[in-house]
Motif scaffolding. Sequence first.
Motif, PDB file in Angstrom:
ATOM      1  N   GLY A  48       0.851  -1.194   0.000  1.00 29.41           N
ATOM      2  CA  GLY A  48       0.000   0.000   0.000  1.00 29.41           C
ATOM      3  C   GLY A  48       0.880   1.235   0.000  1.00 29.41           C
ATOM      4  N   PRO A  49       0.274   2.406  -0.200  1.00 26.51           N
ATOM      5  CA  PRO A  49       1.080   3.622  -0.246  1.00 26.51           C
ATOM      6  C   PRO A  49       1.648   3.990   1.123  1.00 26.51           C
ATOM      7  N   GLY A  50       2.652   4.822   1.100  1.00 26.69           N
ATOM      8  CA  GLY A  50       3.259   5.293   2.337  1.00 26.69           C
ATOM      9  C   GLY A  50       3.643   6.760   2.225  1.00 26.69           C
ATOM     10  N   GLU A  51       3.606   7.438   3.364  1.00 23.85           N
ATOM     11  CA  GLU A  51       4.025   8.836   3.418  1.00 23.85           C
ATOM     12  C   GLU A  51       5.087   8.958   4.492  1.00 23.85           C
ATOM     13  N   TYR A  52       6.126   9.732   4.167  1.00 24.10           N
ATOM     14  CA  TYR A  52       7.173   9.928   5.171  1.00 24.10           C
ATOM     15  C   TYR A  52       7.478  11.408   5.368  1.00 24.10           C
ATOM     16  N   PHE A  53       8.029  11.672   6.516  1.00 23.23           N
ATOM     17  CA  PHE A  53       8.539  13.007   6.821  1.00 23.23           C
ATOM     18  C   PHE A  53       9.940  12.835   7.372  1.00 23.23           C
TER      19      PHE A  53
END
Length: 150
Positions: free
Chosen positions: A68-73
């Motif tokens: 699935g998609p992922g978001e990072y900071f």
Amino acid sequence: MNEVEHQDPIKGRYVKIDDTNNWKPFPPPFAEGGITWQLLNVSPEMGSWAAIFDCPKGSSFHRHIHIGPGEYFLTKGTMEVRGGEGEGGSTAVAPGYGYEPCNARHDSTHFLEDSEFYMTFLGPLNFIDEEGNTVAVITWEDAQGAWEAS
Ligand code: ZN
Ligand code: ZN
């Protein structure tokens, strides 16, 4: 009549991220170079999990696919994703945000200096070998299990 098991509502939570306590080694089959992490939350509602990673200079994650998609900071340092800019990927410099879509294949995720990033994973990570064969599929439950076991 079938009974649906009662589940308590999922509660909100807050996690204090401390600089010194509570960092654990990220399981060695999945990374090298001394990466430590804190699992911040798992969400059975979403099949997602959220963690912060501390990545020393020279460390890397092993080859994987984001199911699935992922978001990072990226809060600190420099992270090469998908080989970094030189190989057609991204070179993130803190403070930096990134989005990786379903089926993003990460053959090479390297840290060029001491770095730290937060990431939310919407779905499992599929760790693969060089030929693309599955080594391990890490769901939110597996992430929770690994965190609790260490
Ligand atoms: Zn390795
Ligand atoms: Zn990745």
